[in-house]
Design an enzyme around this catalytic site. Structure first.
Site, mmCIF file in Angstrom:
data_model
loop_
_atom_site.group_PDB
_atom_site.id
_atom_site.type_symbol
_atom_site.label_atom_id
_atom_site.label_comp_id
_atom_site.label_asym_id
_atom_site.label_seq_id
_atom_site.Cartn_x
_atom_site.Cartn_y
_atom_site.Cartn_z
ATOM 1 N N ASP A 127 11.244 -74.656 -44.857
ATOM 2 C CA ASP A 127 9.985 -74.542 -44.128
ATOM 3 C C ASP A 127 10.204 -75.124 -42.734
ATOM 4 O O ASP A 127 10.508 -76.310 -42.592
ATOM 5 C CB ASP A 127 8.886 -75.320 -44.864
ATOM 6 N N ASP A 193 13.959 -80.768 -52.474
ATOM 7 C CA ASP A 193 15.229 -81.156 -51.839
ATOM 8 C C ASP A 193 15.606 -82.619 -52.051
ATOM 9 O O ASP A 193 16.444 -83.164 -51.345
ATOM 10 C CB ASP A 193 15.175 -80.852 -50.335
ATOM 11 N N ASP A 194 14.983 -83.257 -53.045
ATOM 12 C CA ASP A 194 15.324 -84.664 -53.329
ATOM 13 C C ASP A 194 15.497 -84.873 -54.828
ATOM 14 O O ASP A 194 15.042 -85.856 -55.389
ATOM 15 C CB ASP A 194 14.250 -85.609 -52.772
ATOM 16 N N ASP A 270 -0.241 -78.753 -56.672
ATOM 17 C CA ASP A 270 0.054 -79.274 -58.014
ATOM 18 C C ASP A 270 -1.212 -79.758 -58.714
ATOM 19 O O ASP A 270 -1.431 -79.466 -59.895
ATOM 20 C CB ASP A 270 1.136 -80.368 -57.973
#
Length: 429
Positions: A127, A193-194, A270
């Protein structure tokens, strides 16, 4: 005939002669035009014939090429994926501006994905335009890089609200639309990404995919347990159903995305999935021991839960052979009885000092809470998540939250209506 009459006659004859000459000339001109037109038509007809022949030839060539491509694709697929094998799911890593985190995540995935790459095509979706993230993603030839560029201004609904949550929701919708509609995958596993993955992460999702396909009361499968801290877990082979969407490494199907995509929220996707109006009574599969580890101390949530809840999470290291596991106990018709039997067999604990009393009992324990406030009080004593969303505590199934306490002992925190929902007659307990 007088001289005047002769002159008039001569003038009339001259006029007729002129008209006749003009008519003849006009006729000749028309004939010439007609000849030119006939020549043009002949030429056009000749061209049409040539074009027709060319079209037939091209059609033949196209047919041959189609058959060649089909043959090559068949041979290529057989070669690449060892007799045609449909991917289990695409894996997408959602990235933004943390190149160092992304590298750690990709390395963790490739450790287990490389040997089964055709079953789990890997994507990184970025993004924004961070050049370090872009170059890091592009440095791996084992994955496909896609980029979400969105210049639409964000209008937060509440003053002082973080726009990051709006950007994340937009990115998720775009990336999932790309993978389900442009790339036509039937299932997608979403990572951030973690995250690092467990050795049996991919096998777990392959086994769970069969459950997703056969039981429509399962909305998604997650690799995460919110109460997955070391002190609350014990058995890497156990899976649960939950009414609370766990997120953090999860898989959904195209048919579920067809339903969610048109109404996807502007932010907080979420928590939106945790609303009853969106999950519609469907449930989620989660493991007891997490198959993902979230190392992202710095992110949109600013590490607010990191020290307390994320850092102590236990990542599974046991290579579970999911292919040989019978997971039919998780099917909706069997699971209620399976779970109810565990709750029934647990020993009840009442009153104050529930942690101390639990500690002095060898087997599983059952503690009833009266309402949300009472649940939060008990949860605080044990150190598990206190949070609820839309009437559901984190990890709960029919109001029951289960976790291990110090040993293999299970603790069931049972809601005021849980026994009825599980079909347990409380008089028989």
């Amino acid at each position: 005939m007088s001289h005047c009459e002769q002159m008039r006659l001569f003038a009339t004859q001259s006029e007729y002669a002129d008209r006749l000459a003009a008519a003849v000339e006009s006729e000749n001109h028309c004939l010439n035009q007609l000849r030119i037109l006939i020549d043009k038509i002949s030429m056009q007809q000749g061209r049409i014939v040539v074009l027709e022949e060319e079209r037939k030839r091209k059609d033949q060539e196209c047919g041959q090429l189609r058959s060649l491509i089909h043959d090559l694709e068949r041979k290529g697929l057989e070669k690449i994926i060892d007799k045609v094998e449909v991917p289990v799911a695409a894996i997408v890593v959602m990235a933004c501006n943390r190149a160092d985190y992304l590298e750690r995540t990709i390395k963790s995935i490739l450790k287990y994905q490389t040997s089964v790459a055709s079953k789990y095509p890997l994507f990184v979706s970025q993004d924004g335009e961070d050049p370090n993230v872009r170059s890091k993603a592009l440095s791996y030839n084992q994955l496909t890089y896609i980029q979400h560029l969105d210049f639409e201004p964000i209008h937060a609904e509440r003053p002082g609200e973080l726009t990051a949550y709006y950007k994340i929701a937009r990115h998720y919708k775009w990336a999932l639309d790309q993978l389900f509609y442009n790339h036509n995958f039937t299932r997608v596993i979403i990572l951030e990404d973690d995250m690092e993955i467990a050795p049996d992460f991919l096998d777990y999702f392959e086994a769970a995919a069969k459950l997703l396909d056969s039981d429509k009361s399962i909305m998604a499968v997650s690799s995460w347990n919110d109460n997955g801290q070391k002190q609350f877990v014990h058995d890497p082979y156990v899976l649960y159903r939950s009414d609370f969407f766990p997120g953090l490494g999860w898989m959904l199907t195209k048919s579920t995305w067809d339903e969610l995509s048109p109404k996807w929220p502007k932010a907080y996707w979420d928590d939106w999935l945790r609303l009853k109006e969106n999950h519609k009574g469907r449930q989620f599969i989660r493991p007891e021991v997490c198959r993902t580890y979230n190392f992202g101390e710095h992110g949109s949530s600013f590490g607010q839960f990191f020290k307390q809840y994320l850092e102590p999470i236990k990542l599974n290291h046991v290579q579970v052979d999911w292919k040989s596991m019978d997971l039919s106990y998780l099917m909706e018709d069997k699971y209620v009885k399976h779970f109810a039997d565990m709750v029934k067999n647990a020993r009840p604990v009442y009153g104050a000092d529930v942690v101390f009393k639990t500690h002095n009992i060898d087997g599983d324990v059952r503690i009833v809470y009266k309402d949300q406030e009472d649940f939060e009080r008990i949860a605080r004593q044990f150190g598990i998540f206190e949070e609820w969303k839309d009437g559901v505590p984190r990890t709960a199934y029919k109001g029951v939250v289960v976790f291990r306490h110090q040993t293999s002992r299970r603790v069931f925190l049972v809601g005021p209506d849980s026994l009825r929902q599980l079909g347990i007659d409380h008089h028989a307990l």
